[in-house]
Design a protein around this motif. Structure first.
Motif, PDB file in Angstrom:
ATOM      1  N   ARG A  77       4.620 -28.615  -1.378  1.00  0.00           N
ATOM      2  CA  ARG A  77       5.294 -29.607  -0.545  1.00  0.00           C
ATOM      3  C   ARG A  77       4.293 -30.568   0.085  1.00  0.00           C
ATOM      4  NH1 ARG A  77       9.676 -32.376  -0.081  1.00  0.00           N
ATOM      5  NH2 ARG A  77      10.692 -30.486  -0.851  1.00  0.00           N
ATOM      6  N   GLN A  78       3.203 -30.039   0.608  1.00  0.00           N
ATOM      7  CA  GLN A  78       2.178 -30.890   1.220  1.00  0.00           C
ATOM      8  C   GLN A  78       1.538 -31.812   0.188  1.00  0.00           C
ATOM      9  OE1 GLN A  78       0.352 -27.279   2.802  1.00  0.00           O
ATOM     10  NE2 GLN A  78       0.246 -28.275   4.800  1.00  0.00           N
ATOM     11  N   GLU A  79       1.318 -31.306  -1.010  1.00  0.00           N
ATOM     12  CA  GLU A  79       0.731 -32.120  -2.080  1.00  0.00           C
ATOM     13  C   GLU A  79       1.654 -33.269  -2.449  1.00  0.00           C
ATOM     14  OE1 GLU A  79      -1.289 -27.966  -3.466  1.00  0.00           O
ATOM     15  OE2 GLU A  79       0.339 -28.826  -4.666  1.00  0.00           O
ATOM     16  N   LEU A  80       2.956 -33.009  -2.449  1.00  0.00           N
ATOM     17  CA  LEU A  80       3.933 -34.064  -2.733  1.00  0.00           C
ATOM     18  C   LEU A  80       3.897 -35.141  -1.660  1.00  0.00           C
ATOM     19  CD1 LEU A  80       6.394 -35.212  -4.262  1.00  0.00           C
ATOM     20  CD2 LEU A  80       7.838 -33.665  -2.899  1.00  0.00           C
ATOM     21  N   VAL A  81       3.862 -34.732  -0.400  1.00  0.00           N
ATOM     22  CA  VAL A  81       3.831 -35.700   0.704  1.00  0.00           C
ATOM     23  C   VAL A  81       2.566 -36.552   0.631  1.00  0.00           C
ATOM     24  CG1 VAL A  81       3.702 -35.969   3.211  1.00  0.00           C
ATOM     25  CG2 VAL A  81       5.249 -34.273   2.219  1.00  0.00           C
ATOM     26  N   LEU A  82       1.428 -35.917   0.408  1.00  0.00           N
ATOM     27  CA  LEU A  82       0.167 -36.665   0.333  1.00  0.00           C
ATOM     28  C   LEU A  82       0.187 -37.636  -0.833  1.00  0.00           C
ATOM     29  CD1 LEU A  82      -2.690 -37.060   1.513  1.00  0.00           C
ATOM     30  CD2 LEU A  82      -3.491 -35.303  -0.095  1.00  0.00           C
ATOM     31  N   TYR A  83       0.713 -37.207  -1.967  1.00  0.00           N
ATOM     32  CA  TYR A  83       0.783 -38.101  -3.123  1.00  0.00           C
ATOM     33  C   TYR A  83       1.684 -39.295  -2.833  1.00  0.00           C
ATOM     34  CZ  TYR A  83       1.682 -40.157  -7.613  1.00  0.00           C
ATOM     35  OH  TYR A  83       1.798 -41.077  -8.619  1.00  0.00           O
ATOM     36  N   ARG A  84       2.874 -39.020  -2.349  1.00  0.00           N
ATOM     37  CA  ARG A  84       3.856 -40.084  -2.123  1.00  0.00           C
ATOM     38  C   ARG A  84       3.340 -41.127  -1.140  1.00  0.00           C
ATOM     39  NH1 ARG A  84       8.306 -36.991  -0.738  1.00  0.00           N
ATOM     40  NH2 ARG A  84       7.780 -37.207   1.458  1.00  0.00           N
ATOM     41  N   ARG A  85       2.684 -40.669  -0.089  1.00  0.00           N
ATOM     42  CA  ARG A  85       2.231 -41.594   0.953  1.00  0.00           C
ATOM     43  C   ARG A  85       0.914 -42.288   0.625  1.00  0.00           C
ATOM     44  NH1 ARG A  85       2.806 -38.516   6.671  1.00  0.00           N
ATOM     45  NH2 ARG A  85       4.840 -37.528   6.372  1.00  0.00           N
ATOM     46  N   HIS A  86       0.008 -41.605  -0.068  1.00  0.00           N
ATOM     47  CA  HIS A  86      -1.349 -42.136  -0.196  1.00  0.00           C
ATOM     48  C   HIS A  86      -1.911 -42.113  -1.615  1.00  0.00           C
ATOM     49  CE1 HIS A  86      -1.526 -42.213   4.174  1.00  0.00           C
ATOM     50  NE2 HIS A  86      -1.157 -40.944   4.200  1.00  0.00           N
ATOM     51  N   ASN A  87      -1.817 -40.974  -2.319  1.00  0.00           N
ATOM     52  CA  ASN A  87      -2.446 -40.874  -3.637  1.00  0.00           C
ATOM     53  C   ASN A  87      -1.873 -41.865  -4.638  1.00  0.00           C
ATOM     54  OD1 ASN A  87      -2.475 -37.221  -3.523  1.00  0.00           O
ATOM     55  ND2 ASN A  87      -3.864 -38.672  -2.547  1.00  0.00           N
ATOM     56  N   GLU A 156      12.045 -27.233  -5.392  1.00  0.00           N
ATOM     57  CA  GLU A 156      12.483 -28.574  -5.005  1.00  0.00           C
ATOM     58  C   GLU A 156      11.330 -29.568  -5.061  1.00  0.00           C
ATOM     59  OE1 GLU A 156      14.091 -27.881  -1.169  1.00  0.00           O
ATOM     60  OE2 GLU A 156      15.901 -26.867  -1.908  1.00  0.00           O
ATOM     61  N   SER A 157      10.154 -29.142  -4.622  1.00  0.00           N
ATOM     62  CA  SER A 157       8.982 -30.031  -4.623  1.00  0.00           C
ATOM     63  C   SER A 157       8.551 -30.372  -6.038  1.00  0.00           C
ATOM     64  CB  SER A 157       7.825 -29.374  -3.858  1.00  0.00           C
ATOM     65  OG  SER A 157       8.171 -29.146  -2.507  1.00  0.00           O
ATOM     66  N   LEU A 158       8.561 -29.386  -6.923  1.00  0.00           N
ATOM     67  CA  LEU A 158       8.215 -29.643  -8.321  1.00  0.00           C
ATOM     68  C   LEU A 158       9.214 -30.612  -8.953  1.00  0.00           C
ATOM     69  CD1 LEU A 158       7.231 -26.048  -9.516  1.00  0.00           C
ATOM     70  CD2 LEU A 158       5.683 -28.005  -9.249  1.00  0.00           C
ATOM     71  N   ALA A 159      10.486 -30.427  -8.643  1.00  0.00           N
ATOM     72  CA  ALA A 159      11.506 -31.318  -9.191  1.00  0.00           C
ATOM     73  C   ALA A 159      11.318 -32.747  -8.672  1.00  0.00           C
ATOM     74  CB  ALA A 159      12.898 -30.800  -8.825  1.00  0.00           C
ATOM     75  N   GLU A 160      11.001 -32.881  -7.385  1.00  0.00           N
ATOM     76  CA  GLU A 160      10.749 -34.208  -6.814  1.00  0.00           C
ATOM     77  C   GLU A 160       9.522 -34.847  -7.439  1.00  0.00           C
ATOM     78  OE1 GLU A 160      11.036 -34.738  -2.512  1.00  0.00           O
ATOM     79  OE2 GLU A 160      12.061 -32.805  -2.396  1.00  0.00           O
ATOM     80  N   PHE A 161       8.482 -34.047  -7.646  1.00  0.00           N
ATOM     81  CA  PHE A 161       7.276 -34.548  -8.295  1.00  0.00           C
ATOM     82  C   PHE A 161       7.608 -35.088  -9.687  1.00  0.00           C
ATOM     83  CE2 PHE A 161       3.387 -32.831  -5.999  1.00  0.00           C
ATOM     84  CZ  PHE A 161       2.735 -34.052  -5.997  1.00  0.00           C
ATOM     85  N   LYS A 162       8.333 -34.292 -10.454  1.00  0.00           N
ATOM     86  CA  LYS A 162       8.677 -34.705 -11.818  1.00  0.00           C
ATOM     87  C   LYS A 162       9.440 -36.018 -11.818  1.00  0.00           C
ATOM     88  CE  LYS A 162      11.224 -33.334 -15.961  1.00  0.00           C
ATOM     89  NZ  LYS A 162      12.062 -32.304 -16.622  1.00  0.00           N
ATOM     90  N   ALA A 163      10.440 -36.128 -10.943  1.00  0.00           N
ATOM     91  CA  ALA A 163      11.257 -37.338 -10.895  1.00  0.00           C
ATOM     92  C   ALA A 163      10.440 -38.549 -10.458  1.00  0.00           C
ATOM     93  CB  ALA A 163      12.437 -37.124  -9.954  1.00  0.00           C
ATOM     94  N   LEU A 164       9.609 -38.371  -9.439  1.00  0.00           N
ATOM     95  CA  LEU A 164       8.814 -39.478  -8.921  1.00  0.00           C
ATOM     96  C   LEU A 164       7.821 -39.976  -9.959  1.00  0.00           C
ATOM     97  CD1 LEU A 164       7.863 -41.311  -6.626  1.00  0.00           C
ATOM     98  CD2 LEU A 164       6.417 -39.421  -5.811  1.00  0.00           C
ATOM     99  N   LEU A 165       7.123 -39.061 -10.614  1.00  0.00           N
ATOM    100  CA  LEU A 165       6.123 -39.463 -11.597  1.00  0.00           C
ATOM    101  C   LEU A 165       6.770 -40.062 -12.844  1.00  0.00           C
ATOM    102  CD1 LEU A 165       3.590 -36.520 -11.199  1.00  0.00           C
ATOM    103  CD2 LEU A 165       3.381 -38.855 -10.354  1.00  0.00           C
ATOM    104  N   ALA A 166       7.945 -39.561 -13.212  1.00  0.00           N
ATOM    105  CA  ALA A 166       8.664 -40.160 -14.336  1.00  0.00           C
ATOM    106  C   ALA A 166       9.054 -41.597 -14.011  1.00  0.00           C
ATOM    107  CB  ALA A 166       9.901 -39.334 -14.664  1.00  0.00           C
TER     108      ALA A 166
END
Length: 239
Positions: A77-87, A156-166
């Motif tokens: 979850r933290q990795e997703l937040v950091l990616y979405r906001r900054h990475n 949920e975090s993995l699913a959000e990651f997949k959708a966002l990166l797609a």
């Protein structure tokens, strides 16, 4: 680190070891891509860069850039937040998530603000008053974590990651990191987390690379695989 309402805590950016994009400082220029831009995200295994350095040694620097956004004690979850906001601002071509056994747990940030005790955590249920005053509560709290709730958050975090990166047209891969000891000696929780991880990857059709066979082969050859004796979470340079 600083507290964060959504992630529990995030690294301080723009000073120290992290740049403004949430990556460990490097010599690359965001607006001057020299090759396929690889972004490594994850916890302490990513942060300590054994895997990153091994891939750099294997594939070289001519065609690839190696950006490291690993943060000690982070979970998915933290990795997703950091990616979405900054990475995401570096516009990577390929995001590589190092997924570890302990991604199903979380490490809180405990601070005092204006004389008040506060705990910032990414989703764990905790009573700050009892945590401050009761040794028994502090001892029992990590052992009574809601494992199923944590597992749902990972999915949920993995699913959000997949959708966002797609949506961003960014390739997404996962490296499944084992406990760095013979699988036959893993405890029930360690075996459960591996099985749960693989089930989630299959459920979400996420490509992943399993390090367990590599680690087991190294052990069979008599190699030491841990960063320090007794630390089964972090590999040395055997990879």
């Amino acid at each position: 680190m600083h507290e964060d309402a959504e992630a529990g805590y995030l690294p301080v950016l723009g000073r120290g070891e992290y740049d403004q994009y949430g990556c460990l400082k490097n010599e690359y220029q965001v607006d001057q891509k020299k090759g396929t831009r690889l972004l490594f995200i994850g916890d302490s295994v990513t942060h300590r860069a054994r895997l990153v350095n091994a891939l750099r040694k294997l594939y070289g620097e001519e065609k690839y850039e190696y950006w490291n956004a690993g943060v000690e004690s982070f979970n998915t979850r933290q990795e997703l937040v950091l990616y979405r906001r900054h990475n995401a601002a570096i516009k990577p071509d390929h995001v590589i998530l190092t997924f570890h056994n302990n991604d199903f747990r979380a490490t809180p940030l405990v601070v005092r603000e204006k004389g008040q005790f506060k705990v910032y955590d990414p989703g764990m249920s905790l009573n700050p008053w009892l945590f401050e005053r009761s040794y028994l509560y502090r001892w029992a709290w990590p052992r009574t974590d809601d494992r199923q709730g944590r597992a749902r958050q990972v999915l949920e975090s993995l699913a959000e990651f997949k959708a966002l990166l797609a949506q961003q047209k960014v390739r997404f891969s996962i490296v499944l990191v084992p406990m760095f000891k013979p699988e036959s000696s893993w405890d029930k929780s360690e075996k459960w987390s591996r099985q749960q991880s693989q089930e989630y990857f299959r459920q979400l059709s996420l490509p992943y690379f399993d390090m367990l066979p590599v680690m087991e082969a190294a052990l069979k050859d008599g190699k030491e695989v841990t960063e320090t004796p007794g630390d089964f979470f972090h590999p040395n340079d055997f990879i």
